[in-house]
Scaffold this motif. Structure first.
Motif, PDB file in Angstrom:
ATOM      1  N   ILE A  56       0.917  -0.973  -0.504  1.00 52.29           N
ATOM      2  CA  ILE A  56       0.137   0.230   0.004  1.00 52.29           C
ATOM      3  C   ILE A  56       0.983   0.974   0.186  1.00 52.29           C
ATOM      4  N   ILE A  77      -8.564  -5.522  -8.182  1.00 50.49           N
ATOM      5  CA  ILE A  77      -7.370  -5.223  -6.953  1.00 50.49           C
ATOM      6  C   ILE A  77      -6.116  -4.347  -7.219  1.00 50.49           C
ATOM      7  N   ILE A  88      -5.461  -1.155  -8.960  1.00 51.15           N
ATOM      8  CA  ILE A  88      -6.466  -0.186  -7.895  1.00 51.15           C
ATOM      9  C   ILE A  88      -5.025   0.438  -6.652  1.00 51.15           C
ATOM     10  N   VAL A  89      -4.255  -1.161  -6.340  1.00 52.58           N
ATOM     11  CA  VAL A  89      -3.217  -0.862  -5.512  1.00 52.58           C
ATOM     12  C   VAL A  89      -2.098  -0.620  -5.753  1.00 52.58           C
ATOM     13  N   TRP A  92      -5.460   2.387  -3.203  1.00 55.70           N
ATOM     14  CA  TRP A  92      -6.961   0.875  -1.736  1.00 55.70           C
ATOM     15  C   TRP A  92      -7.595   1.509  -1.351  1.00 55.70           C
ATOM     16  N   TYR A 136      -8.477   1.007   5.569  1.00 52.40           N
ATOM     17  CA  TYR A 136      -8.507   0.785   4.428  1.00 52.40           C
ATOM     18  C   TYR A 136      -8.728  -1.142   4.811  1.00 52.40           C
ATOM     19  N   PRO A 172      -6.885  -6.281   0.891  1.00 51.72           N
ATOM     20  CA  PRO A 172      -7.094  -6.505  -0.317  1.00 51.72           C
ATOM     21  C   PRO A 172      -7.360  -7.545  -0.752  1.00 51.72           C
TER      22      PRO A 172
END
Ligand code: SF4
Ligand code: SF4
Lengths: 394, 449
Positions: free
Chosen positions: B68, B122, B125-126, B131, B142, B145
Motif C-alpha cells: 500500500i 485489485i 487499484i493498489v 486502494w 482500508y 485487499p
C-alpha cells in the motif's frame, strides 16, 4: 473592555499559577464565569460545541425556584403576624418574612459554598453549580423557626455526606438538599416536627394567639378521628382545596404552594431540564395509590384512607418534591423506563408514608431519598435488558 | 428503492453554507501529502528532499503492508519533508514544475470490467495508490485487499456542515461515476449501495435509476455506519466497505485513463469565508491557495473536514488526502458577553431548549468556543438522545475510563460512527467522542498487533 471585565482581568493574576491566591482559583473561576463565559476554544474535535453549559442548566432551576422564595417570604411573614396578633398587611408581612428567610439563605449559601470550595481546592477542580441548586432548595424545605446553627449543620451534612464523600456533584447518588433535611429531622425532631415549628412567632411572643391553631393540613389529616369525612374535616380546619393549592398556610418555607410547584414543573419541562417521565411518574404513583386506598377504605377504617387523591397532591410539599427534588438528574434514575418506575415509586411511597406513618407526616422527602438509593439498581436492570437487545458488532 | 429514516442525531443550525456554484482554481505552485492525517497508516518515506517526482510516484508506503503506497499528487521536486513531535511525518511538500510528468498506469476499458479477474482489478487499484480510498467498517481503516466485502456503500452527500454537494462534484461526471460503480460492483459481487438524501432532488434527477438507498433524518444519517446499523440483518454486514462519492470518481479516473487523478472539488464555507462556494482544485492543494483573499477575519480556525469531525489546519498547511471541505469560523478565544448566562440567547444555537434560539429558525453563527467549564456528568441524558446508533455514551465512557474493554464492547463501542454529536451536546463538556474514538482505535490496533 468595560469596567467589570477590567476588574476580573486585574484580579486574575492573583489566582492563577504563581499568584498569591492560586489555591483559591476555583473561587475566582466560579465568580468570574457568572459574569463572563470562559474564554476557551476547543482543542479537539468536535470543533464547535453547544452553547449550553452546566451553569445555565442549574441557573434555570434556581430561576424556577424564585417564585417559591417570593411566596415563601410573604407566607412566613403573614403566618407569623397572624399567629402573633400583628398586622397582616402586605409590607409588614414581607418584612418579617424577609428577615427570617434571608438569614437562612445567607447562612445556607455561606456554609454550603465553604464546603464546596474546600473540596474544590483540595481536589483541584472547578466549583460545580449543583451546589447553588442544593443551597437554593434546602431552606425552602425547612420550617421557618429552625435555629440557624441547625440549618448550617444540615447543609453541611447534606453537602459533605450527601455529596462530597462520594466524589462531588455527578458522583453522588443522594439528593444533597434532602439528605441534609432528613438528617435534621432525625437529629433534631423537636425542631422539625409538631404543629408549633411551622410558624415563626415575632414581637416577643412565645405562644400563638388563641385563634391560631398552626396545624398543617397533613397533621389535621393524620390525627382526625372523624370517620368517612376527611375532606369535611380539612375544610372545617380552614383547608379548602383552593387554599391547599395556593399554599397560604403554615408549613415549610417554600413547599406549601402546589400551584407554584406546578408552574415551576411546567417551566422545567418546557425547557427540557426536568424529566417528564419522573414528574408524571410521581404524580401517577401518588394518585393511583391514594385511589387504591380509597377503594379499600370502609366506613370504619382510618379516615386518611378515604382522602381524595387530588388532596394528596395538593397538600404539603408533595408537588414541590416531585418538581424539584425527584428530578435532580444526578440522584434520579438515568434510564427512560427506570425513570418512570423511579417516579411512580416515589408517588406510591409518599402516600404510604403519609397515611401509615403518623410520626412522619410529610412522606415525600423520605420517599425520594429512599428511591435515590434504588435508582442505580433500576438503571442496572434496564441497562442489562437494553444491552441484551444490541446486536453485537464483532 | 430502500429508504432509511432515523429519529436520533441532530442538525446543527449553523450559518455559512456553501453555495452550489463552482469555480476552477489556477494550478498552485506547491502541493503536499499529509501522512499524519491518514488514519492508522504507519508511513515509511520513499523520497527525500531534493528528489524529482512525477504525478503518481510513490511518496510513502505503509509499514504494515508495503504494497500500500501513497502517491504524489503532483510532478516536480520534493522541497521539504516536515516532521512533527515524535518524528511523525507531517507533510511532504512538492514544488510543481511546468510540465508535470505523469506515471503511466495500466488502463481498463469499460467493457473489460466485467471480464477482468477480481484479483487483477485489485492489483490495478493498489498499484495506482488508491486502494486506501476504500474504507472498512467499523474501524474505518482500508480493508485488506484479499477479503470480500458483504457490501460496498457509496455515500453521496454528507450532512455535516459544511461538505461539498454531490450534485456539484458529480456535474458532468455521471459517466465516470457509473464506470466507478461497475468497478465497485466487481469488487463486491454486485452488492453496491448508492446512498443519497431523500430530499436532495437535484442528485436524484442527475443519477436517475442509479441510487439504490435513500435516507432522511438528522446528521449523521448519511454515514454508512449508521445505515448499516439500521439495516443490517447479520453481524457480517458490520464489515461493509464504503467509499465517498467523490472518491469513486478518483478511482474511476485512475482505471479509465491510466493516470493518477489530481482533481479535488472542495467546499469553502463557514462564517469567516467571504466567498462560500465550491472550487475545483488539486489533491493536496495549499489551504491558502483555496482561501486566497476570500477571508474576513484574523482569529480564524481553518477546519479541514466538517465542523464536528474535522481537524484544525492553518493558512500554512495543505488539504489532506480524504478532505473535501475547508470551513473557516472564528476561533472563539474571547470571553462570553457580560452576564450572557442570564440572557435569553435568541442567537445561541443549542440542542437543548434552554435558549430562546429554540424558537429561532435561522442558521446562526458559531465559533470554536467551548462555552463552559469542565464539569462532572450531570446525567442530563442528551448524549444518549442524539447518538444515531443507540449507544449510551455516558456509560460507555465510564466503562472505557475504567479500562473495562469487554463492557464497553457490550455497550456497542464498535457501532460508534464517530460523529462527534455526544461531545457536541454535553453541557459538562466531557470529551466523550474523543475518548470513544480513541478506545475504538486502540482496540483495533491491539487486535491487529
Ligand atoms: S457515541 Fe458519540 S460519536 Fe459515537 S456514534 Fe454515538 S454520538 Fe456519535
Ligand atoms: S451529555 Fe454529558 S452531562 Fe449529559 S449525560 Fe451525557 S455525559 Fe453526562
Amino acid at each position: 473592555m468595560n469596567i467589570i471585565e477590567k476588574f476580573f482581568e486585574s484580579g486574575r493574576k492573583h489566582f492563577v499559577e504563581g499568584g498569591r491566591f492560586a489555591k483559591l482559583y476555583p473561587l475566582y473561576e466560579s465568580i468570574e464565569s457568572v459574569f463572563f463565559a470562559p474564554a476557551r476554544a476547543t482543542r479537539t474535535a468536535p470543533n464547535v460545541r453547544d452553547n449550553l453549559d452546566v451553569k445555565r442548566f442549574m441557573m434555570l432551576v434556581i430561576v424556577a425556584l424564585l417564585p417559591h422564595y417570593a411566596f415563601g417570604i410573604y407566607n412566613v411573614g403573614y403566618q407569623s403576624h397572624l399567629a402573633s396578633g400583628l398586622s397582616t398587611g402586605f409590607f409588614p408581612a414581607i418584612f418579617t418574612g424577609l428577615k427570617v428567610v434571608l438569614l437562612l439563605v445567607v447562612v445556607t449559601y455561606t456554609v454550603g459554598f465553604f464546603w464546596e470550595l474546600l473540596f474544590a481546592v483540595v481536589r483541584k477542580h472547578e466549583i460545580s453549580e449543583g451546589l447553588f441548586v442544593s443551597c437554593a432548595l434546602f431552606p425552602l424545605t425547612l420550617p421557618p423557626t429552625i435555629p440557624l446553627w441547625q440549618a448550617a449543620l444540615g447543609i453541611s451534612f447534606g453537602i459533605v455526606i450527601g455529596k462530597e464523600i462520594f466524589g462531588g456533584t455527578g458522583r453522588n447518588f443522594l439528593n444533597p438538599a434532602l439528605t441534609g433535611r432528613a438528617f435534621l429531622y432525625f437529629a433534631y425532631p423537636a425542631q422539625l416536627s409538631g404543629d408549633a415549628v411551622w410558624t415563626h412567632l415575632c414581637g416577643g411572643r412565645t405562644a400563638a394567639v388563641d385563634a391560631f391553631t398552626g396545624a398543617t393540613p397533613l397533621s389535621v389529616a393524620t390525627v382526625t378521628e372523624r370517620l368517612a369525612d376527611i375532606q369535611g374535616v380539612l375544610t372545617d380546619a380552614g383547608y379548602s382545596a383552593a387554599k391547599l393549592m395556593l399554599g397560604d398556610y403554615p408549613g415549610s418555607i417554600g413547599g406549601t404552594s402546589t400551584l407554584l410547584a406546578l408552574v415551576g414543573a411546567a417551566f422545567l419541562l418546557i425547557l427540557g431540564i426536568a424529566s417528564y417521565r419522573i414528574i408524571f411518574g410521581c404524580i401517577l404513583g401518588l394518585l393511583a395509590t391514594a385511589f387504591f386506598l380509597n377503594l379499600v377504605a370502609t366506613d370504619n377504617s382510618m379516615p386518611y384512607l378515604s382522602l381524595n387523591p387530588f388532596y394528596h397532591l395538593m397538600m404539603g410539599g408533595a408537588m414541590f418534591g416531585f418538581a424539584y427534588m425527584a428530578t435532580d438528574p444526578v440522584s434520579a434514575a438515568h434510564m427512560p423506563v427506570a425513570k418512570w418506575i423511579f417516579g411512580f415509586s416515589i408517588g406510591v411511597l409518599t402516600v404510604l408514608i403519609r397515611v401509615f406513618n403518623p410520626a412522619y407526616p410529610e412522606g415525600v422527602g423520605l420517599a425520594i431519598i429512599f428511591m435515590n438509593l434504588f435508582a442505580p439498581l433500576l438503571d442496572q436492570i434496564e441497562l442489562k435488558f437494553r444491552l441484551k437487545k444490541r446486536v453485537p458488532n464483532v | 428503492m430502500k429508504s432509511i429514516r432515523i429519529k436520533s442525531g441532530f442538525n446543527i443550525k449553523v450559518s455559512g453554507q456553501p453555495a452550489p456554484e463552482v469555480q476552477s482554481l489556477q494550478k498552485p505552485t506547491r502541493l503536499a501529502l499529509l501522512p499524519e492525517r491518514i488514519p492508522f497508516v504507519k508511513p515509511r518515506l520513499k523520497v527525500k528532499a531534493g528528489d524529482t517526482v512525477q504525478v503518481g510516484s510513490p511518496l510513502i508506503e505503509d509499514k504494515r503492508n508495503s504494497e500500500i503506497q501513497f502517491l504524489s499528487p503532483g510532478g516536480g521536486k520534493v522541497v521539504d519533508v516536515i516532521f512533527g513531535p515524535r518524528r511523525v511525518i507531517r507533510e511532504i511538500v512538492i514544488q510543481l514544475d511546468d510540465e508535470e510528468k505523469q506515471v503511466e498506469f495500466e488502463s481498463l476499458p469499460e467493457i473489460d470490467i466485467k471480464k477482468i479477474d477480481r484479483d487483477q482489478l485489485i492489483r490495478l487499484i493498489v498499484n495506482g495508490g488508491l486502494w486506501p480510498l476504500i474504507r472498512e467498517l467499523p474501524f474505518r481503516d482500508y480493508p485488506s485487499p484479499d477479503t470480500v466485502p458483504p457490501a460496498i456503500y457509496v455515500s453521496l452527500g454528507n450532512l455535516e456542515p459544511f461538505q461539498p454537494l454531490p450534485e456539484v462534484y458529480l456535474a458532468g461526471s455521471t459517466e465516470l461515476f457509473e464506470y466507478g460503480l461497475k468497478v465497485l460492483g466487481k469488487l463486491s459481487a454486485d452488492r453496491v449501495q448508492v446512498c443519497a438524501s431523500r430530499t436532495n432532488t437535484a442528485i436524484q434527477r442527475q443519477l436517475n435509476g442509479i441510487i439504490t438507498l435513500t435516507y432522511s433524518g438528522n446528521y449523521p444519517v448519511h454515514d454508512p455506519g449508521v445505515l448499516v446499523y439500521h439495516m443490517k440483518t447479520s453481524t457480517e454486514e458490520n464489515r461493509s466497505w464504503y467509499v465517498d462519492g467523490q472518491n469513486v470518481l478518483l478511482l474511476a479516473h485512475l482505471l479509465k485513463n491510466g493516470t493518477y487523478p489530481t482533481r479535488r472539488t472542495v467546499a469553502l464555507a463557514g462564517s469567516c469565508a467571504r466567498v462560500k462556494k465550491h472550487f475545483h482544485t488539486r489533491l493536496g492543494a495549499p489551504l491558502a491557495h483555496i482561501t486566497d483573499d476570500r477571508i474576513d477575519d484574523s482569529d480564524i480556525r481553518y477546519i479541514e473536514g466538517g465542523l464536528l469531525t474535522g481537524y484544525a489546519g492553518s493558512a500554512h498547511t495543505y488539504l489532506g488526502l480524504f478532505e473535501t471541505a475547508l470551513s473557516l469560523i472564528p476561533e472563539g478565544h474571547e470571553k462570553g458577553e457580560l452576564l450572557g448566562l442570564f440572557r435569553p440567547g435568541y442567537r445561541k444555537p443549542s440542542y437543548s431548549r434552554v435558549f430562546l434560539s429554540a424558537l429561532n429558525r435561522e442558521n446562526l453563527e458559531m465559533t470554536c468556543s467551548v462555552h463552559g467549564g469542565d464539569r462532572a456528568c450531570i446525567a442530563c441524558g442528551y448524549c444518549a438522545q442524539v447518538c444515531p446508533v443507540d449507544i449510551l455514551p455516558q456509560f460507555t465512557y465510564k466503562a472505557v475510563l475504567a479500562g473495562e474493554v469487554e463492557e464497553s464492547l457490550e455497550h456497542g463501542l464498535l457501532d460508534c460512527v464517530e460523529c462527534g454529536l455526544c461531545s457536541y451536546v454535553c453541557p459538562s463538556k466531557i470529551e466523550l467522542f474523543e475518548t470513544l474514538k480513541n478506545a475504538k482505535a486502540d482496540f483495533y490496533k491491539e487486535k491487529m498487533a
